[in-house]
Scaffold this motif. Sequence first.
Motif, PDB file in Angstrom:
ATOM      1  N   UNK A 181      42.353  -3.899  -8.668  1.00  0.00           N
ATOM      2  CA  UNK A 181      42.157  -2.601  -8.008  1.00  0.00           C
ATOM      3  C   UNK A 181      40.841  -2.589  -7.238  1.00  0.00           C
ATOM      4  N   UNK A 182      39.821  -3.180  -7.840  1.00  0.00           N
ATOM      5  CA  UNK A 182      38.515  -3.234  -7.195  1.00  0.00           C
ATOM      6  C   UNK A 182      38.592  -3.992  -5.861  1.00  0.00           C
ATOM      7  N   UNK A 183      39.337  -5.077  -5.847  1.00  0.00           N
ATOM      8  CA  UNK A 183      39.488  -5.862  -4.609  1.00  0.00           C
ATOM      9  C   UNK A 183      40.213  -5.061  -3.539  1.00  0.00           C
ATOM     10  N   UNK A 184      41.256  -4.340  -3.954  1.00  0.00           N
ATOM     11  CA  UNK A 184      41.985  -3.509  -3.002  1.00  0.00           C
ATOM     12  C   UNK A 184      41.044  -2.476  -2.403  1.00  0.00           C
ATOM     13  N   UNK A 185      40.285  -1.821  -3.255  1.00  0.00           N
ATOM     14  CA  UNK A 185      39.398  -0.759  -2.790  1.00  0.00           C
ATOM     15  C   UNK A 185      38.278  -1.316  -1.920  1.00  0.00           C
ATOM     16  N   UNK A 186      37.825  -2.496  -2.259  1.00  0.00           N
ATOM     17  CA  UNK A 186      36.831  -3.182  -1.441  1.00  0.00           C
ATOM     18  C   UNK A 186      37.324  -3.362  -0.018  1.00  0.00           C
ATOM     19  N   UNK A 187      38.546  -3.808   0.092  1.00  0.00           N
ATOM     20  CA  UNK A 187      39.114  -4.023   1.424  1.00  0.00           C
ATOM     21  C   UNK A 187      39.251  -2.702   2.156  1.00  0.00           C
ATOM     22  N   UNK A 188      39.706  -1.680   1.456  1.00  0.00           N
ATOM     23  CA  UNK A 188      39.865  -0.369   2.090  1.00  0.00           C
ATOM     24  C   UNK A 188      38.512   0.182   2.547  1.00  0.00           C
ATOM     25  N   UNK A 189      37.477  -0.179   1.822  1.00  0.00           N
ATOM     26  CA  UNK A 189      36.144   0.329   2.164  1.00  0.00           C
ATOM     27  C   UNK A 189      35.622  -0.291   3.449  1.00  0.00           C
ATOM     28  N   UNK A 190      36.216  -1.419   3.839  1.00  0.00           N
ATOM     29  CA  UNK A 190      35.683  -2.137   5.001  1.00  0.00           C
ATOM     30  C   UNK A 190      36.295  -1.720   6.333  1.00  0.00           C
ATOM     31  N   UNK A 191      37.258  -0.814   6.285  1.00  0.00           N
ATOM     32  CA  UNK A 191      37.820  -0.305   7.535  1.00  0.00           C
ATOM     33  C   UNK A 191      37.481   1.168   7.644  1.00  0.00           C
ATOM     34  N   UNK A 192      37.101   1.605   8.838  1.00  0.00           N
ATOM     35  CA  UNK A 192      36.799   3.022   9.040  1.00  0.00           C
ATOM     36  C   UNK A 192      37.878   3.654   9.917  1.00  0.00           C
ATOM     37  N   UNK A 193      37.953   4.964   9.822  1.00  0.00           N
ATOM     38  CA  UNK A 193      38.927   5.672  10.653  1.00  0.00           C
ATOM     39  C   UNK A 193      38.537   5.548  12.124  1.00  0.00           C
ATOM     40  N   UNK A 194      37.248   5.342  12.381  1.00  0.00           N
ATOM     41  CA  UNK A 194      36.808   5.146  13.774  1.00  0.00           C
ATOM     42  C   UNK A 194      37.489   3.931  14.394  1.00  0.00           C
ATOM     43  N   UNK A 195      37.731   2.913  13.598  1.00  0.00           N
ATOM     44  CA  UNK A 195      38.399   1.730  14.126  1.00  0.00           C
ATOM     45  C   UNK A 195      39.832   2.037  14.547  1.00  0.00           C
ATOM     46  N   UNK A 196      40.467   2.921  13.794  1.00  0.00           N
ATOM     47  CA  UNK A 196      41.832   3.331  14.150  1.00  0.00           C
ATOM     48  C   UNK A 196      41.826   4.035  15.499  1.00  0.00           C
ATOM     49  N   UNK A 197      40.886   4.962  15.658  1.00  0.00           N
ATOM     50  CA  UNK A 197      40.796   5.684  16.929  1.00  0.00           C
ATOM     51  C   UNK A 197      40.488   4.701  18.060  1.00  0.00           C
ATOM     52  N   UNK A 198      39.635   3.738  17.781  1.00  0.00           N
ATOM     53  CA  UNK A 198      39.337   2.717  18.785  1.00  0.00           C
ATOM     54  C   UNK A 198      40.591   1.969  19.203  1.00  0.00           C
ATOM     55  N   UNK A 199      41.403   1.607  18.234  1.00  0.00           N
ATOM     56  CA  UNK A 199      42.648   0.896  18.526  1.00  0.00           C
ATOM     57  C   UNK A 199      43.582   1.766  19.356  1.00  0.00           C
ATOM     58  N   UNK A 200      43.697   3.025  18.964  1.00  0.00           N
ATOM     59  CA  UNK A 200      44.597   3.943  19.676  1.00  0.00           C
ATOM     60  C   UNK A 200      44.135   4.126  21.125  1.00  0.00           C
ATOM     61  N   UNK A 201      42.822   4.276  21.294  1.00  0.00           N
ATOM     62  CA  UNK A 201      42.315   4.518  22.651  1.00  0.00           C
ATOM     63  C   UNK A 201      42.422   3.285  23.542  1.00  0.00           C
ATOM     64  N   UNK A 202      42.569   2.139  22.933  1.00  0.00           N
ATOM     65  CA  UNK A 202      42.718   0.924  23.738  1.00  0.00           C
ATOM     66  C   UNK A 202      44.169   0.724  24.190  1.00  0.00           C
ATOM     67  N   UNK A 203      45.059   1.566  23.673  1.00  0.00           N
ATOM     68  CA  UNK A 203      46.470   1.463  24.050  1.00  0.00           C
ATOM     69  C   UNK A 203      46.782   2.387  25.228  1.00  0.00           C
ATOM     70  N   UNK A 204      47.906   2.105  25.890  1.00  0.00           N
ATOM     71  CA  UNK A 204      48.289   2.975  27.003  1.00  0.00           C
ATOM     72  C   UNK A 204      49.118   4.152  26.516  1.00  0.00           C
TER      73      UNK A 204
END
Lengths: 139, 139
Positions: free
Chosen positions: B116-139
């Motif tokens: 569980x700790x490893x899963x949460x570690x990975x989740x901690x390394x992505x931010x919602x800002x990155x999602x928005x960045x990905x979305x804004x890079x799309x058409x």
Amino acid sequence: MISSRFSVAIHILSLIDIHEGKIKSEYIAGSVNTNPVVIRRIMSMLGKAGLIESRAGVTGIKLLKPLSAISFLDVYRAVELPENDVLFNIHRNSNPQCHVGRNIQSALEQPLTEAQRQLENTLAQTTVAQVVGHIQSQS
Amino acid sequence: MISSRFSVAIHILSLIDIHEGKIKSEYIAGSVNTNPVVIRRIMSMLGKAGLIESRAGVTGIKLLKPLSAISFLDVYRAVELPENDVLFNIHRNSNPQCHVGRNIQSALEQPLTEAQRQLENTLAQTTVAQVVGHIQSQS
DNA sequence: TACAATGTAACCTTATCAGTTACAACTCAA
DNA sequence: TTGAGTTGTAACTGATAAGGTTACATTGTA
């Protein structure tokens, strides 16, 4: 939450190993403290995953691999994730006319797949043999 | 399987950010393609977790942190794991008179907590800002 | 003051899980 | 070869959780 089938399955495999297969579902049910059918249902999944073998009418269960070759991930895959092997349920049917709705799915896919991969990696690094080792070191 | 609340919550946060908070639950529901009450229910959890703020009667939602400071783990904790924060459901009530039943729980605790700790570690390394960045890079 | 939005309670449907009963199929020992 | 004992499964029953929906009190603002 991951269902208790997972921990019960590890319990079952440990008992089979410790009793060298000379054991019946009713005895396992007594140790787990549940109904024999619950045990047989989980054993059926372990059987389909190629981890154990048993035959109708015959007392005893055969381990098809040594416990040192059965990882938590093997057990997890045998009794969880029935259809699509995906841990995170991403909502479908977002509005394709919205820029966010149209792209949210692809934005989530990579990081969530990675998180699942890390979880599975960790599960792959523990074997059921280690559980039996821990149990046998206790009084 | 982790519920779709998690991915919907990220969808909500992304929309709030992109629209600078000038947005109502009905609009979000249109993008997610669900009922506004579903959105408000999840927003209520995000509010209790201190990620957003909104007020009855007032259109608009305020982000209490920049999305670059909101990790997937923050969102996950806000909308999942309601009571005990445990991912793996270990069966209780094993038979204490059986050596395996008595010790299985402690044998499982450490490796499953680590997973569980490893899963949460990975989740901690992505931010919602990155999602928005990905979305804004799309058409 | 009236409108519009949020916050929540309540209800329904569906799905999953664990427990249980019932029983067919199968082995093996007497 | 028969009968006892075991496995494999289907079927049913709560219990619980999730998502969708209706309804409505509360609140702010034009």
